[in-house]
Design a protein around this motif. Sequence first.
Motif, short mmCIF file in Angstrom:
data_model
loop_
_atom_site.label_atom_id
_atom_site.label_comp_id
_atom_site.label_asym_id
_atom_site.label_seq_id
_atom_site.Cartn_x
_atom_site.Cartn_y
_atom_site.Cartn_z
N GLN A 1 1.87 4.47 3.44
CA GLN A 1 2.90 4.51 2.92
C GLN A 1 3.75 5.54 3.35
O GLN A 1 5.03 5.79 3.23
CB GLN A 1 3.01 4.26 1.28
CG GLN A 1 2.32 3.20 0.78
CD GLN A 1 3.29 2.08 0.66
OE1 GLN A 1 4.35 2.10 1.30
NE2 GLN A 1 2.83 1.27 -0.18
N LEU B 1 0.78 8.86 0.88
CA LEU B 1 0.03 7.89 0.15
C LEU B 1 -0.48 6.87 1.21
O LEU B 1 0.13 6.24 2.08
CB LEU B 1 1.20 7.22 -0.83
CG LEU B 1 0.95 6.13 -1.66
CD1 LEU B 1 -0.24 6.55 -2.54
CD2 LEU B 1 2.00 5.59 -2.45
N VAL C 1 -2.43 3.12 0.17
CA VAL C 1 -2.51 2.20 -0.77
C VAL C 1 -3.68 1.37 0.03
O VAL C 1 -3.57 0.55 0.86
CB VAL C 1 -1.36 1.38 -0.92
CG1 VAL C 1 -1.69 0.23 -2.29
CG2 VAL C 1 -0.28 2.30 -1.83
N THR D 1 -6.03 -2.21 -1.63
CA THR D 1 -6.24 -3.47 -2.12
C THR D 1 -7.21 -4.07 -1.81
O THR D 1 -7.19 -4.59 -0.65
CB THR D 1 -4.90 -4.05 -2.14
OG1 THR D 1 -3.80 -3.14 -2.64
CG2 THR D 1 -4.93 -4.91 -3.25
N GLU E 1 -6.83 -1.93 -7.05
CA GLU E 1 -5.88 -1.44 -6.21
C GLU E 1 -5.97 0.16 -6.21
O GLU E 1 -5.88 0.60 -7.66
CB GLU E 1 -4.42 -1.98 -6.64
CG GLU E 1 -3.16 -1.13 -5.97
CD GLU E 1 -1.93 -1.27 -6.44
OE1 GLU E 1 -1.02 -2.11 -5.89
OE2 GLU E 1 -1.59 -0.74 -7.56
N GLU E 2 -6.05 0.85 -5.20
CA GLU E 2 -6.00 2.36 -5.40
C GLU E 2 -4.81 2.93 -4.48
O GLU E 2 -4.58 2.72 -3.31
CB GLU E 2 -7.47 2.56 -4.47
CG GLU E 2 -8.74 2.33 -5.20
CD GLU E 2 -9.90 2.85 -4.48
OE1 GLU E 2 -9.71 3.75 -3.86
OE2 GLU E 2 -11.07 1.84 -4.46
N ARG E 3 -4.31 3.89 -5.36
CA ARG E 3 -3.24 4.52 -4.61
C ARG E 3 -3.70 6.00 -4.53
O ARG E 3 -3.82 6.65 -5.40
CB ARG E 3 -1.81 4.49 -5.84
CG ARG E 3 -1.37 3.29 -5.98
CD ARG E 3 -0.33 3.04 -6.84
NE ARG E 3 0.95 4.00 -6.32
CZ ARG E 3 1.85 3.32 -5.43
NH1 ARG E 3 1.72 2.28 -4.71
NH2 ARG E 3 3.00 4.05 -4.99
N PHE F 1 -3.23 9.40 -2.97
CA PHE F 1 -2.31 10.57 -2.48
C PHE F 1 -3.26 11.78 -1.81
O PHE F 1 -4.01 12.41 -2.52
CB PHE F 1 -1.65 11.08 -3.83
CG PHE F 1 -0.74 10.12 -4.42
CD1 PHE F 1 0.71 9.98 -4.10
CD2 PHE F 1 -1.29 9.09 -5.55
CE1 PHE F 1 1.28 9.18 -4.79
CE2 PHE F 1 -0.49 8.27 -5.99
CZ PHE F 1 0.73 8.07 -5.61
N ARG G 1 -6.19 4.41 -9.87
CA ARG G 1 -6.85 2.97 -9.52
C ARG G 1 -6.47 2.03 -10.67
O ARG G 1 -6.48 2.14 -11.99
CB ARG G 1 -8.41 3.20 -9.67
CG ARG G 1 -9.02 4.00 -8.52
CD ARG G 1 -10.39 4.07 -8.26
NE ARG G 1 -10.79 2.66 -7.88
CZ ARG G 1 -12.17 2.23 -8.12
NH1 ARG G 1 -13.26 3.05 -8.61
NH2 ARG G 1 -12.64 1.25 -7.70
#
Length: 233
Positions: A55, A67, A69, A71, A80-82, A84, A97
Amino acid sequence: MTRCRFAAILAGMMFLVPLASSAMARPAPFKPGETIRYAIKQSGVKVGEASLVFQGPADAGGKKSVLIVFTSKGFNFLDEERIFLDPDTFLPRMVVRNLNIFGRQENITEEYDPAAGGIRITKTAQGKTTVDVLAKPGVIDNIYGFIYRYRRQGEFNKGETFAMRLPTLDVTMQDVGDMSFNAAGKTYTAALMRSVPAKYSVWMDKSDQRLPLRIAGAVGIANTVMIMTGYEP
């Protein structure tokens, strides 16, 4: 800071030095919006799909970050894991998560603080929230952070090793050599990286795109691998 804690942090940072020396040599092979799609397979049978999306710049608790992401979806399974990451080192600052396993939803936030020597984990499930601190002094990594850092800075030197200190496991990744690999209808020359102890393996495309073609051990389902099925730069 105690002498022991300083030593632990210094030891954890040593694996970054070989990669950092080449960071200025070339631009990163990924840009915001890049999407890599995967089939999740178990014993050769497709059990789900996954994607990695870069991202780009983001904010994590007031700190400039990038970031990623991740999924993954399967039968009665969604993760889903974002992720950073520090924009310079690609080490984790925070991971958010969202899980849904057989209808059971969990929201987990991991906040990384190497200076304090641990990870603050906030978990909400079935209307209850718990907070725990996992004590682990020094630099802590993330498997996807490692992959993108290597895509940006790695040199593909056979036999080269990198320490990777994960929240619950410390491993050493090693480039064990090149191989031919078929993915998404194409044949690639890939560098194979394996961990000791055996947990993860990554087949990394050696072209300028440096695509992670196959990733084993990263999905929270036993004995699964992710094989690339599509790429959108």
